[in-house]
Motif scaffolding. Structure first.
Motif, short mmCIF file in Angstrom:
data_model
loop_
_atom_site.label_atom_id
_atom_site.label_comp_id
_atom_site.label_asym_id
_atom_site.label_seq_id
_atom_site.Cartn_x
_atom_site.Cartn_y
_atom_site.Cartn_z
N VAL A 234 0.82 -1.26 -0.05
CA VAL A 234 -0.05 -0.07 -0.02
C VAL A 234 0.77 1.19 0.03
O VAL A 234 0.76 2.17 -0.83
CB VAL A 234 -0.91 0.18 1.20
N ARG A 235 1.84 1.45 1.01
CA ARG A 235 2.76 2.45 1.02
C ARG A 235 3.63 2.59 -0.48
O ARG A 235 3.77 3.82 -0.51
CB ARG A 235 3.77 2.21 2.02
N ALA A 236 3.78 1.69 -1.10
CA ALA A 236 4.64 1.77 -2.40
C ALA A 236 3.56 2.31 -3.52
O ALA A 236 4.38 2.75 -4.54
CB ALA A 236 5.09 0.56 -2.63
N GLN A 237 2.49 2.57 -3.44
CA GLN A 237 1.80 2.99 -4.36
C GLN A 237 1.59 4.58 -4.58
O GLN A 237 1.60 5.14 -3.66
CB GLN A 237 -0.01 2.32 -4.26
N GLU A 241 0.18 9.12 0.80
CA GLU A 241 1.21 9.88 1.55
C GLU A 241 1.36 8.78 2.82
O GLU A 241 2.43 9.15 3.44
CB GLU A 241 0.56 11.13 1.90
N ASP A 242 0.43 8.26 3.33
CA ASP A 242 0.42 7.72 4.57
C ASP A 242 -0.57 6.72 4.72
O ASP A 242 -1.43 6.56 3.93
CB ASP A 242 0.44 8.62 5.95
N VAL A 243 -0.23 5.55 5.61
CA VAL A 243 -1.24 4.44 5.95
C VAL A 243 -2.02 4.74 7.24
O VAL A 243 -1.21 4.56 8.23
CB VAL A 243 -0.72 3.16 5.59
N ASP A 244 -3.11 5.23 7.41
CA ASP A 244 -3.55 5.12 8.64
C ASP A 244 -3.90 4.34 9.55
O ASP A 244 -3.58 4.08 10.89
CB ASP A 244 -5.06 6.25 8.64
N ASP A 258 -9.53 -4.08 4.99
CA ASP A 258 -9.99 -2.71 5.08
C ASP A 258 -8.98 -1.80 5.39
O ASP A 258 -8.00 -1.95 6.32
CB ASP A 258 -11.07 -2.55 6.20
N ILE A 259 -8.88 -0.79 4.64
CA ILE A 259 -7.58 -0.05 4.66
C ILE A 259 -7.93 1.49 4.59
O ILE A 259 -8.90 1.94 3.98
CB ILE A 259 -6.56 0.05 3.61
N GLU A 260 -7.52 2.31 5.45
CA GLU A 260 -7.52 3.96 5.13
C GLU A 260 -6.16 4.38 5.06
O GLU A 260 -5.37 4.36 5.70
CB GLU A 260 -7.92 4.43 6.78
N ILE A 261 -6.10 5.24 3.86
CA ILE A 261 -4.94 5.77 3.36
C ILE A 261 -5.09 7.37 3.38
O ILE A 261 -6.20 7.84 3.38
CB ILE A 261 -4.58 5.51 1.94
N ALA A 262 -3.96 8.02 3.39
CA ALA A 262 -3.99 9.55 3.48
C ALA A 262 -3.36 9.90 2.11
O ALA A 262 -2.35 9.49 1.86
CB ALA A 262 -3.13 10.04 4.51
N VAL A 263 -3.90 10.86 1.59
CA VAL A 263 -3.43 11.48 0.16
C VAL A 263 -3.57 12.96 0.35
O VAL A 263 -4.06 13.56 0.99
CB VAL A 263 -4.58 11.20 -1.06
N TYR A 264 -2.82 13.58 -0.74
CA TYR A 264 -2.88 15.08 -0.77
C TYR A 264 -4.19 15.66 -0.88
O TYR A 264 -5.05 15.09 -1.54
CB TYR A 264 -1.89 15.58 -2.07
N ILE A 275 -6.29 6.67 -7.01
CA ILE A 275 -5.52 6.34 -6.08
C ILE A 275 -5.81 5.21 -5.25
O ILE A 275 -5.12 4.05 -5.16
CB ILE A 275 -4.84 7.24 -5.15
N ALA A 276 -7.07 5.21 -4.56
CA ALA A 276 -7.84 4.19 -3.99
C ALA A 276 -8.25 2.90 -4.75
O ALA A 276 -7.76 1.80 -4.41
CB ALA A 276 -9.12 4.58 -3.36
N GLU A 277 -8.55 3.13 -5.95
CA GLU A 277 -8.73 2.05 -7.01
C GLU A 277 -7.35 1.35 -7.39
O GLU A 277 -7.18 0.04 -6.99
CB GLU A 277 -9.20 2.26 -8.37
N ASP A 278 -6.24 2.06 -7.30
CA ASP A 278 -4.82 1.43 -7.62
C ASP A 278 -4.45 0.66 -6.28
O ASP A 278 -3.78 -0.49 -6.46
CB ASP A 278 -3.89 2.45 -7.78
N VAL A 279 -4.89 1.02 -5.17
CA VAL A 279 -4.40 0.38 -3.90
C VAL A 279 -5.15 -0.76 -3.97
O VAL A 279 -4.72 -2.23 -3.59
CB VAL A 279 -4.60 1.06 -2.66
N HIS A 280 -6.54 -0.77 -4.08
CA HIS A 280 -7.30 -2.02 -4.18
C HIS A 280 -6.98 -3.05 -5.18
O HIS A 280 -6.77 -4.26 -4.63
CB HIS A 280 -8.76 -1.51 -4.46
#
Length: 307
Positions: A234-237, A241-244, A258-264, A275-280
């Motif tokens: 996830v962090r490599a995508q 910016e961060d993985v909450d 279930d993932i919560e990510i932080a983006v700009y 970005i969320a789709e790419d992570v998924h």
């Protein structure tokens, strides 16, 4: 979803192929062990034959459990049927445990009653029984590793339980081998002692299978290694910016994430969604056991403050 269905069908084919081979081998060795047990007057060998016969029932449970677990989601089971396999594993663990207790009880009864003293086989019967026992040990140990490999490949608790049935058969027959050899040398009590020791190994295997099935029934998280590997992906995508936080749970043989990510924070909704789709997609691609990955997007607080 199509990939998930294809994986399920492939898993069912693997489990069915292994189970059919198990049924054929168990039928052959049940007959051989019964004959050898009678010829050698070996309670341990006859117990091993009964155990092998019981494996036919457990193998049918494996086939039913894996096939039902692989069914597509429907209106009443929108998350799928994977937990049915856990139920099958629990049933198999109980059967395995009861089989072990029965073998142990037979050994204890033989010792306390003195019945073992009358069980001294003749040379011909003993030799035949030893040959059958040796062949059984070799084939059953091979079946353990063959089935175990398939179980790990498709992450099947029911198939792993069946693998342990093969290992417990090998242990039971090893005990019978020692018992028959001891009886031929004038120490028939070894047959009963072997049954008791075998009982302990089988009960331990049943306990391991049972606890693994229960863990998968109560939404236990996946192992720490898998958790860390998912976070690393996830962090490599790009854009993350961060993985909450990341939460995982076992659902039968599959994993929900279930993932919560932080983006700009000033990205458009479309950009954040991409970005969320790419992570998924990457998580489900890299981890075939992940049935579904849910990604929630948060604005990155530090970037917002700096702006």
């Amino acid at each position: 979803m199509e990939n998930t269905n294809q994986n399920s069908r492939a898993d069912i084919k693997i489990a069915t192929r292994v189970s059919v081979m198990t049924i054929i081998i168990n039928l052959i060795f049940t007959v051989l062990q019964f004959i050898a047990g009678i010829l050698a007057q070996s309670a341990a060998m006859i117990s091993s034959a009964v155990h092998t016969l019981s494996d036919l029932l457990t193998t049918f449970i494996v086939i039913i459990g894996v096939n039902m677990a692989g069914k597509n989601p429907d209106e009443d089971h929108q998350y799928g049927h994977e937990r049915i396999e856990c139920t099958a594993s629990i049933i198999l663990a109980l059967i395995l445990g009861l089989t072990g207790i029965g073998i142990g009880w037979s050994g204890i009864s033989s010792i306390t009653s003195g019945e073992f003293k009358d069980k001294i086989p003749g040379f011909t019967g003993g030799t035949i029984a030893l040959a059958v026992a040796f062949a059984t040990i070799a084939v059953k140990e091979w079946m353990y590793w063959y089935t175990r490999t398939a179980a790990k490949k498709i992450n099947s608790g029911a198939l792993m339980a069946d693998a342990w049935h093969h290992r417990s058969d090998a242990l039971a027959t090893a005990g019978a081998f020692i018992g028959i050899l001891g009886a031929m040398m004038g120490f028939p009590i070894l047959d009963s002692i072997a049954s008791i020791i075998i009982c302990l190994f089988i009960i331990k295997a049943a306990y391991d299978v049972f606890t693994d099935a229960i863990d998968k029934m109560v939404d236990k998280s996946c192992d720490e290694k898998t958790h860390m590997e998912i976070e690393s992906i996830v962090r490599a995508q790009p854009g993350v910016e961060d993985v909450d936080w990341i939460k995982t749970r076992m659902f039968g043989s599959k994993i929900y994430v279930d993932i919560e990510i932080a983006v700009y924070g000033k990205l458009t909704l479309t950009q954040a969604h991409s970005i969320a789709e790419d992570v998924h997609d990457e998580v489900e691609k890299q981890f075939p056991l992940v049935k579904h990955c849910m990604v929630h997007v948060n604005p990155h607080v530090e970037i917002e403050d700096n702006e």
